[in-house]
Scaffold this motif. Structure first.
Motif, PDB file in Angstrom:
ATOM      1  N   LEU A  29     -30.623 -15.988  -5.653  1.00  0.00           N
ATOM      2  CA  LEU A  29     -31.309 -17.341  -5.430  1.00  0.00           C
ATOM      3  C   LEU A  29     -30.921 -17.417  -3.870  1.00  0.00           C
ATOM      4  O   LEU A  29     -29.882 -17.662  -3.256  1.00  0.00           O
ATOM      5  N   ALA A  30     -31.924 -17.296  -3.177  1.00  0.00           N
ATOM      6  CA  ALA A  30     -31.754 -17.402  -1.658  1.00  0.00           C
ATOM      7  C   ALA A  30     -31.222 -18.900  -0.985  1.00  0.00           C
ATOM      8  O   ALA A  30     -31.690 -20.141  -1.903  1.00  0.00           O
ATOM      9  N   GLY A  31     -30.261 -19.035  -0.313  1.00  0.00           N
ATOM     10  CA  GLY A  31     -29.745 -20.324   0.094  1.00  0.00           C
ATOM     11  C   GLY A  31     -28.596 -20.797  -0.687  1.00  0.00           C
ATOM     12  O   GLY A  31     -27.731 -21.841  -0.599  1.00  0.00           O
ATOM     13  N   PHE A  32     -28.436 -19.998  -1.687  1.00  0.00           N
ATOM     14  CA  PHE A  32     -26.934 -20.331  -2.506  1.00  0.00           C
ATOM     15  C   PHE A  32     -25.797 -19.390  -2.118  1.00  0.00           C
ATOM     16  O   PHE A  32     -26.138 -18.148  -2.269  1.00  0.00           O
ATOM     17  N   ALA A  33     -24.643 -20.036  -2.168  1.00  0.00           N
ATOM     18  CA  ALA A  33     -23.450 -19.084  -1.542  1.00  0.00           C
ATOM     19  C   ALA A  33     -22.357 -19.842  -2.248  1.00  0.00           C
ATOM     20  O   ALA A  33     -22.262 -20.699  -2.454  1.00  0.00           O
ATOM     21  N   VAL A  34     -21.181 -18.900  -1.973  1.00  0.00           N
ATOM     22  CA  VAL A  34     -19.994 -19.403  -2.274  1.00  0.00           C
ATOM     23  C   VAL A  34     -19.150 -19.339  -0.911  1.00  0.00           C
ATOM     24  O   VAL A  34     -19.173 -18.088  -0.182  1.00  0.00           O
ATOM     25  N   ARG A  35     -18.265 -20.384  -0.395  1.00  0.00           N
ATOM     26  CA  ARG A  35     -17.676 -20.191   0.821  1.00  0.00           C
ATOM     27  C   ARG A  35     -16.178 -20.155   0.180  1.00  0.00           C
ATOM     28  O   ARG A  35     -15.476 -21.069  -0.385  1.00  0.00           O
ATOM     29  N   CYS A  36     -15.559 -19.020   0.640  1.00  0.00           N
ATOM     30  CA  CYS A  36     -14.230 -18.872   0.373  1.00  0.00           C
ATOM     31  C   CYS A  36     -13.330 -19.277   1.668  1.00  0.00           C
ATOM     32  O   CYS A  36     -13.209 -18.638   2.632  1.00  0.00           O
TER      33      CYS A  36
END
Length: 100
Positions: A29-36
């Motif tokens: 899914l483009a635009g979906f991410a996890v920020r660690c």
């Protein structure tokens, strides 16, 4: 910036960063991410709006699964339900279009 298939198992195994936040983007899914960050992990939605990269936090990893975070990336799930500026509303609408 790594691209992964973000599943619950993969997200839980991601390390916290030691310095600047690290973004792990979803392959599906483009635009979906996890920020660690140093102490927490968050699901985010991002898109380029009016020439600027805009990010919105969808929720903490400890409270949502990746599937729930993707599902919550709708217009009704605006961050914290707060009133937003017109630029933020345009940004949210553009990110919603990317996630749809």
């Amino acid at each position: 910036m790594p691209h992964l298939n973000l599943s619950k198992k993969v997200v839980d195994a991601l390390p916290f960063s030691k310095g600047a936040p690290i973004f792990y983007r979803d392959r599906r899914l483009a635009g979906f991410a996890v920020r660690c960050g140093k102490t927490s992990k968050s699901y985010i939605a991002e898109a380029r709006v009016l020439g600027r990269n805009t990010r919105i936090v969808l929720g903490l990893v400890t409270r949502l699964t990746p599937q729930q975070a993707r599902k919550n990336g709708t217009r009704e799930a605006a961050p914290d339900g707060r009133q937003s500026s017109s630029l933020m509303q345009k940004s949210w609408n553009s990110i919603y279009m990317v996630l749809s």
